[in-house]
Design a protein around this motif. Sequence first.
Motif, PDB file in Angstrom:
ATOM      1  N   ASP A  87     -18.939 -87.019  22.130  1.00  7.97           N
ATOM      2  CA  ASP A  87     -19.776 -86.075  22.872  1.00  7.97           C
ATOM      3  C   ASP A  87     -20.056 -84.809  22.070  1.00  7.97           C
ATOM      4  O   ASP A  87     -20.828 -83.955  22.503  1.00  7.97           O
ATOM      5  N   GLY A  88     -19.437 -84.714  20.925  1.00  7.58           N
ATOM      6  CA  GLY A  88     -19.661 -83.566  20.069  1.00  7.58           C
ATOM      7  C   GLY A  88     -18.796 -83.647  18.832  1.00  7.58           C
ATOM      8  O   GLY A  88     -17.915 -84.506  18.733  1.00  7.58           O
ATOM      9  N   ILE A  89     -19.063 -82.766  17.890  1.00 11.86           N
ATOM     10  CA  ILE A  89     -18.308 -82.699  16.635  1.00 11.86           C
ATOM     11  C   ILE A  89     -17.814 -81.263  16.461  1.00 11.86           C
ATOM     12  O   ILE A  89     -18.580 -80.306  16.632  1.00 11.86           O
ATOM     13  N   VAL A  90     -16.536 -81.131  16.106  1.00 16.39           N
ATOM     14  CA  VAL A  90     -15.976 -79.818  15.785  1.00 16.39           C
ATOM     15  C   VAL A  90     -15.670 -79.798  14.295  1.00 16.39           C
ATOM     16  O   VAL A  90     -15.047 -80.714  13.753  1.00 16.39           O
ATOM     17  N   PHE A  91     -16.140 -78.776  13.610  1.00 14.02           N
ATOM     18  CA  PHE A  91     -16.025 -78.698  12.155  1.00 14.02           C
ATOM     19  C   PHE A  91     -16.057 -77.227  11.751  1.00 14.02           C
ATOM     20  O   PHE A  91     -16.271 -76.330  12.575  1.00 14.02           O
ATOM     21  N   GLY A  92     -15.860 -76.965  10.472  1.00 15.64           N
ATOM     22  CA  GLY A  92     -15.992 -75.617   9.941  1.00 15.64           C
ATOM     23  C   GLY A  92     -16.088 -75.682   8.435  1.00 15.64           C
ATOM     24  O   GLY A  92     -15.363 -76.443   7.801  1.00 15.64           O
ATOM     25  N   CYS A  93     -16.982 -74.895   7.859  1.00 18.14           N
ATOM     26  CA  CYS A  93     -17.169 -74.901   6.410  1.00 18.14           C
ATOM     27  C   CYS A  93     -17.507 -73.487   5.959  1.00 18.14           C
ATOM     28  O   CYS A  93     -18.422 -72.854   6.506  1.00 18.14           O
ATOM     29  N   GLU A 133     -16.606 -83.678  -0.438  1.00 17.45           N
ATOM     30  CA  GLU A 133     -15.996 -83.492   0.886  1.00 17.45           C
ATOM     31  C   GLU A 133     -17.059 -83.231   1.954  1.00 17.45           C
ATOM     32  O   GLU A 133     -16.977 -83.765   3.074  1.00 17.45           O
ATOM     33  N   LYS A 134     -18.068 -82.447   1.611  1.00 16.12           N
ATOM     34  CA  LYS A 134     -19.140 -82.173   2.572  1.00 16.12           C
ATOM     35  C   LYS A 134     -19.893 -83.447   2.943  1.00 16.12           C
ATOM     36  O   LYS A 134     -20.231 -83.677   4.112  1.00 16.12           O
ATOM     37  N   ALA A 135     -20.169 -84.264   1.944  1.00 14.45           N
ATOM     38  CA  ALA A 135     -20.876 -85.523   2.207  1.00 14.45           C
ATOM     39  C   ALA A 135     -20.034 -86.431   3.088  1.00 14.45           C
ATOM     40  O   ALA A 135     -20.551 -87.081   4.016  1.00 14.45           O
ATOM     41  N   SER A 136     -18.744 -86.478   2.823  1.00 13.66           N
ATOM     42  CA  SER A 136     -17.835 -87.288   3.634  1.00 13.66           C
ATOM     43  C   SER A 136     -17.807 -86.802   5.079  1.00 13.66           C
ATOM     44  O   SER A 136     -17.822 -87.603   6.027  1.00 13.66           O
ATOM     45  N   MET A 137     -17.768 -85.503   5.268  1.00 15.27           N
ATOM     46  CA  MET A 137     -17.767 -84.928   6.617  1.00 15.27           C
ATOM     47  C   MET A 137     -19.033 -85.299   7.378  1.00 15.27           C
ATOM     48  O   MET A 137     -18.994 -85.651   8.563  1.00 15.27           O
ATOM     49  N   MET A 138     -20.161 -85.245   6.697  1.00 16.11           N
ATOM     50  CA  MET A 138     -21.427 -85.579   7.339  1.00 16.11           C
ATOM     51  C   MET A 138     -21.455 -87.049   7.757  1.00 16.11           C
ATOM     52  O   MET A 138     -21.911 -87.397   8.849  1.00 16.11           O
TER      53      MET A 138
END
Length: 268
Positions: free
Chosen positions: A92-98, A75-80
């Motif tokens: 213009d930006g990325i919103v995420f949380g882990c 999942e982390k690799a997919s998010m990246m």
Amino acid sequence: MIRDITIEICAGSLSDVLAASSVRGTDRIELNSALELGGLTPSAETLRMAREMSDRKLICMVRPRPAGFVYNETEKASMMKDAEAFLKDGADGIVFGCLKEDLTVDEEYTKQMSDLIHRYGKEAVFHKAFDETPDLFEACRTLAECGIDRILTSGGKEDVSAGADMIRDLQKAFGSKIEILPGGGVSETNAANILKHTGCRSIHMSAKRTCHDCGDYYAVDPERIRKIIQTIEAAKPKHLSGEDIMMLRNDTYENTVISYEDDGRDRY
């Protein structure tokens, strides 16, 4: 921007992007899919089309599934990968949380994602996974050290009204290092008070209405955005001339009022 207040709208579709963009005063749009699940990663084509139809800042959600924020390596690799694709396509930006298993910030991954976003010269935003952490002050300190530009939060509570005191305290402690963005349950009745109470200079809202098509779904309501903006504008201190200020300074009671004014620094 409404004077010095930044208005961010949470959008779950291209229709929402159009609705938010139609309102003068909307500054940023957080682009999601599946708002009924709390907001998930939108498709690449949705971003491309949104970029064509809106001149507002577009911040793309990267969240691969609903529920919590403790992700496995796949999942982390997919998010990246999703984040980099969005950045290449004009986000213009990325919103995420882990988070880690103990619900503290996954510092290593957050730093990697923040570095990727900044390589493209864009904004790194940590979403309301922040509110799940056991110590919001420690999480805020960690995120600032990771290079995160902005944190979306309801102060660890169900909505911003309940979490307003915590948001105020976070703003006082970390506002010079990282942007604190109140969001969650923002409405016409509380937006101005939230900004006044917390000292924050930006606010996040879905301004949604319920629509029906063989079932209910949420959609951004331009009229609600306008009403919320109007309440914020109406609550702003009125501009005073130099003559007015001198007169007020000579009055003990009014002096208290002017010093206060000078200090004026939805689930989604």
